[in-house]
Design a protein around this motif. Structure first.
Motif, PDB file in Angstrom:
ATOM      1  N   SER A   8       0.812  -1.211   0.000  1.00  0.00           N
ATOM      2  CA  SER A   8       0.000   0.000   0.000  1.00  0.00           C
ATOM      3  C   SER A   8       0.847   1.263   0.000  1.00  0.00           C
ATOM      4  N   GLY A   9       2.092   1.145   0.388  1.00  0.00           N
ATOM      5  CA  GLY A   9       2.935   2.325   0.510  1.00  0.00           C
ATOM      6  C   GLY A   9       2.838   2.970   1.880  1.00  0.00           C
ATOM      7  N   TRP A  10       1.899   2.544   2.699  1.00  0.00           N
ATOM      8  CA  TRP A  10       1.758   3.066   4.055  1.00  0.00           C
ATOM      9  C   TRP A  10       2.634   2.253   4.996  1.00  0.00           C
ATOM     10  N   ARG A  11       3.056   2.892   6.084  1.00  0.00           N
ATOM     11  CA  ARG A  11       3.859   2.190   7.082  1.00  0.00           C
ATOM     12  C   ARG A  11       3.428   2.625   8.476  1.00  0.00           C
ATOM     13  N   TRP A  12       3.793   1.834   9.466  1.00  0.00           N
ATOM     14  CA  TRP A  12       3.462   2.159  10.850  1.00  0.00           C
ATOM     15  C   TRP A  12       4.233   3.398  11.270  1.00  0.00           C
ATOM     16  N   PRO A  13       3.661   4.218  12.151  1.00  0.00           N
ATOM     17  CA  PRO A  13       4.329   5.443  12.572  1.00  0.00           C
ATOM     18  C   PRO A  13       5.398   5.241  13.645  1.00  0.00           C
ATOM     19  N   LEU A  14       5.654   4.005  14.031  1.00  0.00           N
ATOM     20  CA  LEU A  14       6.723   3.677  14.975  1.00  0.00           C
ATOM     21  C   LEU A  14       7.586   2.591  14.350  1.00  0.00           C
ATOM     22  N   ALA A  42       4.182   3.381  23.125  1.00  0.00           N
ATOM     23  CA  ALA A  42       5.434   4.017  22.716  1.00  0.00           C
ATOM     24  C   ALA A  42       6.111   4.600  23.944  1.00  0.00           C
ATOM     25  N   ARG A  43       7.422   4.645  23.899  1.00  0.00           N
ATOM     26  CA  ARG A  43       8.201   5.222  24.996  1.00  0.00           C
ATOM     27  C   ARG A  43       8.529   6.677  24.683  1.00  0.00           C
ATOM     28  N   PRO A  44       8.567   7.547  25.720  1.00  0.00           N
ATOM     29  CA  PRO A  44       9.028   8.916  25.477  1.00  0.00           C
ATOM     30  C   PRO A  44      10.418   8.876  24.831  1.00  0.00           C
ATOM     31  N   GLY A  45      10.620   9.695  23.816  1.00  0.00           N
ATOM     32  CA  GLY A  45      11.879   9.729  23.085  1.00  0.00           C
ATOM     33  C   GLY A  45      11.924   8.806  21.884  1.00  0.00           C
ATOM     34  N   GLU A  46      10.915   7.913  21.739  1.00  0.00           N
ATOM     35  CA  GLU A  46      10.870   7.005  20.594  1.00  0.00           C
ATOM     36  C   GLU A  46      10.596   7.803  19.316  1.00  0.00           C
ATOM     37  N   LYS A  47      11.252   7.427  18.229  1.00  0.00           N
ATOM     38  CA  LYS A  47      11.084   8.122  16.953  1.00  0.00           C
ATOM     39  C   LYS A  47       9.695   7.883  16.387  1.00  0.00           C
ATOM     40  N   VAL A  48       9.115   8.962  15.832  1.00  0.00           N
ATOM     41  CA  VAL A  48       7.819   8.894  15.158  1.00  0.00           C
ATOM     42  C   VAL A  48       8.091   9.063  13.669  1.00  0.00           C
ATOM     43  N   LEU A  49       7.478   8.181  12.865  1.00  0.00           N
ATOM     44  CA  LEU A  49       7.726   8.141  11.429  1.00  0.00           C
ATOM     45  C   LEU A  49       6.477   8.560  10.655  1.00  0.00           C
ATOM     46  N   THR A  78      -2.895  12.535   8.156  1.00  0.00           N
ATOM     47  CA  THR A  78      -2.572  11.799   9.368  1.00  0.00           C
ATOM     48  C   THR A  78      -2.146  12.782  10.451  1.00  0.00           C
ATOM     49  N   THR A  79      -2.448  12.409  11.705  1.00  0.00           N
ATOM     50  CA  THR A  79      -2.091  13.241  12.855  1.00  0.00           C
ATOM     51  C   THR A  79      -1.315  12.393  13.854  1.00  0.00           C
ATOM     52  N   TYR A  80      -0.413  13.041  14.573  1.00  0.00           N
ATOM     53  CA  TYR A  80       0.477  12.361  15.515  1.00  0.00           C
ATOM     54  C   TYR A  80       0.614  13.243  16.755  1.00  0.00           C
ATOM     55  N   LEU A  81       0.384  12.673  17.949  1.00  0.00           N
ATOM     56  CA  LEU A  81       0.583  13.415  19.190  1.00  0.00           C
ATOM     57  C   LEU A  81       0.692  12.457  20.361  1.00  0.00           C
ATOM     58  N   PRO A  82       1.327  12.830  21.444  1.00  0.00           N
ATOM     59  CA  PRO A  82       2.158  14.012  21.665  1.00  0.00           C
ATOM     60  C   PRO A  82       3.554  13.810  21.054  1.00  0.00           C
ATOM     61  N   VAL A  83       3.964  14.723  20.232  1.00  0.00           N
ATOM     62  CA  VAL A  83       5.214  14.601  19.484  1.00  0.00           C
ATOM     63  C   VAL A  83       5.997  15.899  19.542  1.00  0.00           C
ATOM     64  N   ARG A  84       7.288  15.793  19.825  1.00  0.00           N
ATOM     65  CA  ARG A  84       8.191  16.936  19.668  1.00  0.00           C
ATOM     66  C   ARG A  84       8.635  16.891  18.219  1.00  0.00           C
ATOM     67  N   ALA A  85       8.166  17.852  17.446  1.00  0.00           N
ATOM     68  CA  ALA A  85       8.374  17.855  15.992  1.00  0.00           C
ATOM     69  C   ALA A  85       9.833  18.083  15.622  1.00  0.00           C
ATOM     70  N   ALA A  95       7.359   8.407   3.245  1.00  0.00           N
ATOM     71  CA  ALA A  95       6.907   7.360   4.164  1.00  0.00           C
ATOM     72  C   ALA A  95       8.112   6.807   4.913  1.00  0.00           C
ATOM     73  N   GLY A  96       8.004   6.742   6.225  1.00  0.00           N
ATOM     74  CA  GLY A  96       9.084   6.216   7.052  1.00  0.00           C
ATOM     75  C   GLY A  96      10.077   7.250   7.524  1.00  0.00           C
ATOM     76  N   GLN A  97       9.956   8.486   7.052  1.00  0.00           N
ATOM     77  CA  GLN A  97      10.871   9.544   7.495  1.00  0.00           C
ATOM     78  C   GLN A  97      10.563   9.919   8.937  1.00  0.00           C
ATOM     79  N   VAL A  98      11.605  10.149   9.740  1.00  0.00           N
ATOM     80  CA  VAL A  98      11.421  10.577  11.122  1.00  0.00           C
ATOM     81  C   VAL A  98      10.861  11.999  11.113  1.00  0.00           C
ATOM     82  N   ILE A  99       9.723  12.188  11.795  1.00  0.00           N
ATOM     83  CA  ILE A  99       9.085  13.509  11.854  1.00  0.00           C
ATOM     84  C   ILE A  99       9.123  14.097  13.261  1.00  0.00           C
TER      85      ILE A  99
END
Length: 152
Positions: A8-14, A42-49, A78-85, A95-99
């Motif tokens: 599909s081209g989609w991937r998990w955000p972690l 998810a753990r605090p500090g874990e990368k969000v993709l 798509t929305t992601y929170l709580p995230v330090r951008a 897709a898969g880039q760290v955001i």
């Protein structure tokens, strides 16, 4: 659940396996309270993709939480929170880039640390697990088209 959507081209955000801790549970009316996304352990500090390629629309603090939104070419957002951008509005992402990285959620959205991941088409919230064939499908009622005659 694995990290990639089947063709599909989609991937998990972690980066690791997705472990939903709270499922999508929209309200019966859009103005009522409900859970308009999926919480992933998810753990605090874990990368969000980025779940898919697109354009960063929002990367700022909203109501005390870091929020990132990405508009995708197919009209989804798509929305992601709580995230330090780690991205800025207007950035093009793949897709898969760290955001960003998962923040500690001082507001206590989850009982344990999590990433709240949402999916929208316009103003309609959808289950993000639908991107992987695992979400809940909810059908909406059909309303007559205004001005159209109804059969008697």
């Amino acid at each position: 659940m694995g990290p990639h959507g089947k063709a599909s081209g989609w991937r998990w955000p972690l980066a690791g396996p997705a472990r939903p801790t709270r499922r999508f549970d929209p309200p019966p009316q859009r103005w009522l309270a409900g859970h308009r996304g999926v919480d992933l352990a998810a753990r605090p500090g874990e990368k969000v993709l980025a779940a898919g390629p697109g354009l960063v629309g929002l990367a700022e603090r909203v109501a005390g939480r870091g929020v990132v939104t990405i508009s995708h070419p197919d009209g989804l957002r798509t929305t992601y929170l709580p995230v330090r951008a780690l991205v800025r509005p207007g950035d093009v992402v793949s897709a898969g880039q760290v955001i960003g990285v998962v923040e500690e959620d001082a507001a206590g959205h989850c009982t344990a640390s999590c990433l709240h991941w949402g999916l929208l088409r316009g103003r309609l919230y959808l289950d993000p697990l639908l991107l992987f064939g695992r979400g809940q499908v909810r059908l909406l009622p059909r309303w007559p088209v205004s001005g159209a005659r109804q059969a008697s």
